[in-house]
Motif scaffolding. Sequence first.
Motif, PDB file in Angstrom:
ATOM      1  N   GLY A 129      21.932  18.309 -11.638  1.00 42.16           N
ATOM      2  CA  GLY A 129      22.901  19.127 -10.918  1.00 42.16           C
ATOM      3  C   GLY A 129      22.844  19.012  -9.412  1.00 42.16           C
ATOM      4  N   MET A 130      22.087  18.052  -8.887  1.00 43.58           N
ATOM      5  CA  MET A 130      21.930  17.928  -7.438  1.00 43.58           C
ATOM      6  C   MET A 130      22.590  16.670  -6.897  1.00 43.58           C
ATOM      7  N   GLU A 131      23.447  16.050  -7.701  1.00 43.49           N
ATOM      8  CA  GLU A 131      24.062  14.791  -7.299  1.00 43.49           C
ATOM      9  C   GLU A 131      24.912  14.928  -6.037  1.00 43.49           C
ATOM     10  N   GLY A 132      25.525  16.072  -5.819  1.00 41.75           N
ATOM     11  CA  GLY A 132      26.397  16.267  -4.674  1.00 41.75           C
ATOM     12  C   GLY A 132      25.702  16.763  -3.427  1.00 41.75           C
ATOM     13  N   LEU A 133      24.411  16.948  -3.465  1.00 43.72           N
ATOM     14  CA  LEU A 133      23.675  17.475  -2.315  1.00 43.72           C
ATOM     15  C   LEU A 133      23.054  16.342  -1.512  1.00 43.72           C
ATOM     16  N   ARG A 134      23.018  16.525  -0.200  1.00 38.28           N
ATOM     17  CA  ARG A 134      22.426  15.528   0.673  1.00 38.28           C
ATOM     18  C   ARG A 134      21.589  16.193   1.756  1.00 38.28           C
ATOM     19  N   GLY A 135      20.639  15.442   2.257  1.00 36.13           N
ATOM     20  CA  GLY A 135      19.840  15.890   3.382  1.00 36.13           C
ATOM     21  C   GLY A 135      19.113  17.199   3.148  1.00 36.13           C
ATOM     22  N   PRO A 136      19.168  18.121   4.117  1.00 38.32           N
ATOM     23  CA  PRO A 136      18.451  19.395   3.992  1.00 38.32           C
ATOM     24  C   PRO A 136      18.827  20.197   2.755  1.00 38.32           C
ATOM     25  N   GLN A 187      16.096   9.068  -3.138  1.00 34.86           N
ATOM     26  CA  GLN A 187      16.140   8.731  -1.711  1.00 34.86           C
ATOM     27  C   GLN A 187      17.554   8.457  -1.209  1.00 34.86           C
ATOM     28  N   GLY A 188      18.473   8.108  -2.099  1.00 31.41           N
ATOM     29  CA  GLY A 188      19.842   7.873  -1.675  1.00 31.41           C
ATOM     30  C   GLY A 188      20.546   9.125  -1.183  1.00 31.41           C
ATOM     31  N   GLN A 189      19.977  10.296  -1.485  1.00 32.38           N
ATOM     32  CA  GLN A 189      20.579  11.554  -1.048  1.00 32.38           C
ATOM     33  C   GLN A 189      19.949  12.087   0.240  1.00 32.38           C
ATOM     34  N   LEU A 190      19.114  11.253   0.853  1.00 35.26           N
ATOM     35  CA  LEU A 190      18.440  11.657   2.088  1.00 35.26           C
ATOM     36  C   LEU A 190      18.787  10.688   3.208  1.00 35.26           C
ATOM     37  N   PRO A 191      19.719  11.057   4.080  1.00 36.94           N
ATOM     38  CA  PRO A 191      20.039  10.194   5.220  1.00 36.94           C
ATOM     39  C   PRO A 191      18.813   9.982   6.102  1.00 36.94           C
ATOM     40  N   ALA A 192      18.777   8.856   6.765  1.00 40.73           N
ATOM     41  CA  ALA A 192      17.646   8.564   7.649  1.00 40.73           C
ATOM     42  C   ALA A 192      17.561   9.614   8.757  1.00 40.73           C
ATOM     43  N   ARG A 193      16.346   9.983   9.087  1.00 39.32           N
ATOM     44  CA  ARG A 193      16.099  10.915  10.184  1.00 39.32           C
ATOM     45  C   ARG A 193      15.277  10.190  11.230  1.00 39.32           C
ATOM     46  N   PRO A 250      14.624   7.351   4.486  1.00 37.31           N
ATOM     47  CA  PRO A 250      14.860   8.151   3.279  1.00 37.31           C
ATOM     48  C   PRO A 250      13.699   8.063   2.289  1.00 37.31           C
ATOM     49  N   ARG A 251      13.137   6.876   2.110  1.00 35.25           N
ATOM     50  CA  ARG A 251      12.006   6.721   1.189  1.00 35.25           C
ATOM     51  C   ARG A 251      10.793   7.527   1.659  1.00 35.25           C
ATOM     52  N   GLN A 252      10.493   7.446   2.944  1.00 36.16           N
ATOM     53  CA  GLN A 252       9.363   8.211   3.477  1.00 36.16           C
ATOM     54  C   GLN A 252       9.575   9.708   3.295  1.00 36.16           C
ATOM     55  N   GLN A 253      10.799  10.166   3.503  1.00 32.21           N
ATOM     56  CA  GLN A 253      11.092  11.592   3.330  1.00 32.21           C
ATOM     57  C   GLN A 253      10.829  12.050   1.898  1.00 32.21           C
ATOM     58  N   MET A 254      11.257  11.239   0.919  1.00 33.78           N
ATOM     59  CA  MET A 254      11.084  11.647  -0.462  1.00 33.78           C
ATOM     60  C   MET A 254       9.635  11.554  -0.908  1.00 33.78           C
ATOM     61  N   LEU A 255       8.947  10.511  -0.467  1.00 29.37           N
ATOM     62  CA  LEU A 255       7.517  10.409  -0.782  1.00 29.37           C
ATOM     63  C   LEU A 255       6.755  11.600  -0.215  1.00 29.37           C
ATOM     64  N   ALA A 256       7.050  11.959   1.027  1.00 28.54           N
ATOM     65  CA  ALA A 256       6.385  13.102   1.650  1.00 28.54           C
ATOM     66  C   ALA A 256       6.741  14.405   0.947  1.00 28.54           C
ATOM     67  N   THR A 257       7.984  14.517   0.491  1.00 27.69           N
ATOM     68  CA  THR A 257       8.415  15.731  -0.210  1.00 27.69           C
ATOM     69  C   THR A 257       7.651  15.908  -1.509  1.00 27.69           C
ATOM     70  N   VAL A 258       7.536  14.829  -2.291  1.00 27.03           N
ATOM     71  CA  VAL A 258       6.800  14.902  -3.553  1.00 27.03           C
ATOM     72  C   VAL A 258       5.330  15.205  -3.288  1.00 27.03           C
ATOM     73  N   ALA A 283       5.286  28.363   2.830  1.00 26.29           N
ATOM     74  CA  ALA A 283       5.014  27.517   3.989  1.00 26.29           C
ATOM     75  C   ALA A 283       5.429  26.069   3.716  1.00 26.29           C
ATOM     76  N   ALA A 284       5.172  25.586   2.508  1.00 21.99           N
ATOM     77  CA  ALA A 284       5.554  24.215   2.162  1.00 21.99           C
ATOM     78  C   ALA A 284       7.066  24.047   2.188  1.00 21.99           C
ATOM     79  N   ARG A 285       7.789  25.024   1.640  1.00 22.29           N
ATOM     80  CA  ARG A 285       9.252  24.954   1.670  1.00 22.29           C
ATOM     81  C   ARG A 285       9.765  24.996   3.105  1.00 22.29           C
ATOM     82  N   ALA A 286       9.170  25.856   3.926  1.00 24.44           N
ATOM     83  CA  ALA A 286       9.609  25.992   5.313  1.00 24.44           C
ATOM     84  C   ALA A 286       9.382  24.702   6.098  1.00 24.44           C
ATOM     85  N   LEU A 287       8.251  24.057   5.875  1.00 27.13           N
ATOM     86  CA  LEU A 287       7.942  22.838   6.610  1.00 27.13           C
ATOM     87  C   LEU A 287       8.900  21.716   6.248  1.00 27.13           C
ATOM     88  N   LEU A 288       9.299  21.638   4.988  1.00 25.91           N
ATOM     89  CA  LEU A 288      10.239  20.599   4.572  1.00 25.91           C
ATOM     90  C   LEU A 288      11.559  20.694   5.321  1.00 25.91           C
TER      91      LEU A 288
END
Length: 231
Positions: A76-83, A138-144, A149-157, A182-187
């Motif tokens: 159900g998260m296919e339409g969500l991106r980034g934050p 990672q395709g749902q995470l634009p580069a920051r 995007p890959r680094q963001q998802m690896l760090a999130t997991v 705190a973990a949610r806030a930092l993300l």
Amino acid sequence: MRYTAEHKQATHARILAAAEKLFRAEGFSGASVERVMRAAGLTVGGFYAHFTSKEALLAESLRAFMQERQMRWLAGMEGLRGPAFLDHFARRYLSLYNRDTGQTSCMMPSLLSDLTRAPPEVQASFSQGLEELVRAAQGQLPAREGATPRQQMLATVALCFGAMTLARATGSQAVSAEILDAARALLLAGAPVREAGEGSGPVVRDEDRSPKRADATVPPSRPARKKSARG
């Protein structure tokens, strides 16, 4: 008595289900072959018709777990991106319900320390499941700035798995809940907050400022020498 392929497949699935439940609750060391087979309603002797070892059972359990959880975590998260994507992913995983239902939620907090000492085939199984999860998301995470995007998802997991492990390890429910928050806030944290009066330049932390030395003062300039009349 010879069993059909369907019967063997159903028995195999029963063993995997029983093993996953015990791995989640007891970790690798607490889930003996005898306990797994008893939980599956089977005799110990039948184990080796399905798995060559307990490590092989763990490797297959990890593959099955990561495949099933990838679908659940991303559903159900296919339409969500980034934050927005990170927010939903973190809230779905870092919940008090998942913290308090260790026997039915993620088994990573119970197994991570075991995986650091596991044989290569077990680690490879987990690595494959992690890779597939990251690739799917990672395709749902634009580069920051500073993170692909890959680094963001690896760090999130990594943050989610680690925070849940730490939250379950503490004996204080208040501190445990604070860890998850705190973990949610930092993300989702944005740029550093500037203090009043600061300009638009880079933020410098107090600990990064070089201490002023008492003997590092600039010497006073010497007075200019007067020219002689002969000049």
